[in-house]
Design a protein around this motif. Sequence first.
Motif, PDB file in Angstrom:
ATOM      1  N   ASP A  72       0.818  -1.217   0.000  1.00  0.00           N
ATOM      2  CA  ASP A  72       0.000   0.000   0.000  1.00  0.00           C
ATOM      3  C   ASP A  72       0.852   1.268   0.000  1.00  0.00           C
ATOM      4  O   ASP A  72       0.328   2.373  -0.131  1.00  0.00           O
ATOM      5  CB  ASP A  72      -0.981   0.014   1.173  1.00  0.00           C
ATOM      6  N   LEU A  73       2.181   1.115   0.113  1.00  0.00           N
ATOM      7  CA  LEU A  73       3.086   2.266   0.054  1.00  0.00           C
ATOM      8  C   LEU A  73       3.568   2.561  -1.364  1.00  0.00           C
ATOM      9  O   LEU A  73       4.252   3.562  -1.583  1.00  0.00           O
ATOM     10  CB  LEU A  73       4.290   2.019   0.966  1.00  0.00           C
ATOM     11  N   GLU A 126       7.726   8.856   1.652  1.00  0.00           N
ATOM     12  CA  GLU A 126       6.353   8.657   2.109  1.00  0.00           C
ATOM     13  C   GLU A 126       5.857   9.887   2.865  1.00  0.00           C
ATOM     14  O   GLU A 126       4.721  10.317   2.700  1.00  0.00           O
ATOM     15  CB  GLU A 126       6.264   7.410   2.997  1.00  0.00           C
ATOM     16  N   ASP A 158      -2.109   9.903   3.009  1.00  0.00           N
ATOM     17  CA  ASP A 158      -3.115   9.247   3.847  1.00  0.00           C
ATOM     18  C   ASP A 158      -2.558   9.153   5.271  1.00  0.00           C
ATOM     19  O   ASP A 158      -1.579   8.453   5.504  1.00  0.00           O
ATOM     20  CB  ASP A 158      -3.425   7.861   3.293  1.00  0.00           C
ATOM     21  N   ARG A 161      -2.543   5.579   6.783  1.00  0.00           N
ATOM     22  CA  ARG A 161      -1.452   4.774   6.240  1.00  0.00           C
ATOM     23  C   ARG A 161      -0.113   5.203   6.845  1.00  0.00           C
ATOM     24  O   ARG A 161       0.724   4.362   7.177  1.00  0.00           O
ATOM     25  CB  ARG A 161      -1.416   4.913   4.716  1.00  0.00           C
TER      26      ARG A 161
END
Length: 212
Positions: A72-73, A126, A158, A161
């Motif tokens: 999901d990264l 990120e 997000d 996340r």
Amino acid sequence: MTDLLSGRLRNGTRAWHQALEGTGFATAMLAGTLPLDRYVGQLAAYRVVLSALEAELARATCPSVTSVWSPDLVKLPLLERDLRHFAATQGAIPEPGPAAEEFAEEIRCTAAAGPRELLGFLYVLEGSTLGAMFLCRYVTDAYRLTDGKGASYYGSGDRTRWAAFAERLDRALGEPAVQEQVLAAAERAYRHIALISGELSAGLGAPTPEHV
């Protein structure tokens, strides 16, 4: 008690983060005057960087890395989508300057010599998507982007996340000596990002961070 790595990274790289906010690229974006080719140029440069980083993270076998890295990264498909949009609407995509490939080469060398340090690079990239959440509206307004077209990467931040990522990072890397290595890698990542930003800021009239 060992300090959490995410807190050490946040505090240890704050000066770099603040310096990047003062570049010509960043100030022009906030003013709504950043030329479109500079925005697209950043996406193209980050494609080079994330192509290298995500490939090395995906193939890493180091337990620390595999416990933190998660599908999901992945951001490369978002950059590809944005660049396809601009290729279709604007024609040729700007070629990235040398700073992007220099960062990519350091990523590949780091993966071979000290794969846990890749997590310092990942922290910076990120984390940049959280700032992009705030900047996304400036991008969509300046370039009149609709339906997320051309802003997939900037719209990808997000907080949930990010919190899960930081928790995994803290759990995987508690040893102070290892934390120092990852913090040093995050600082190297910021130096590379500063060089990319410097290339994209040329002629825009604000200083480029060279050292903090």
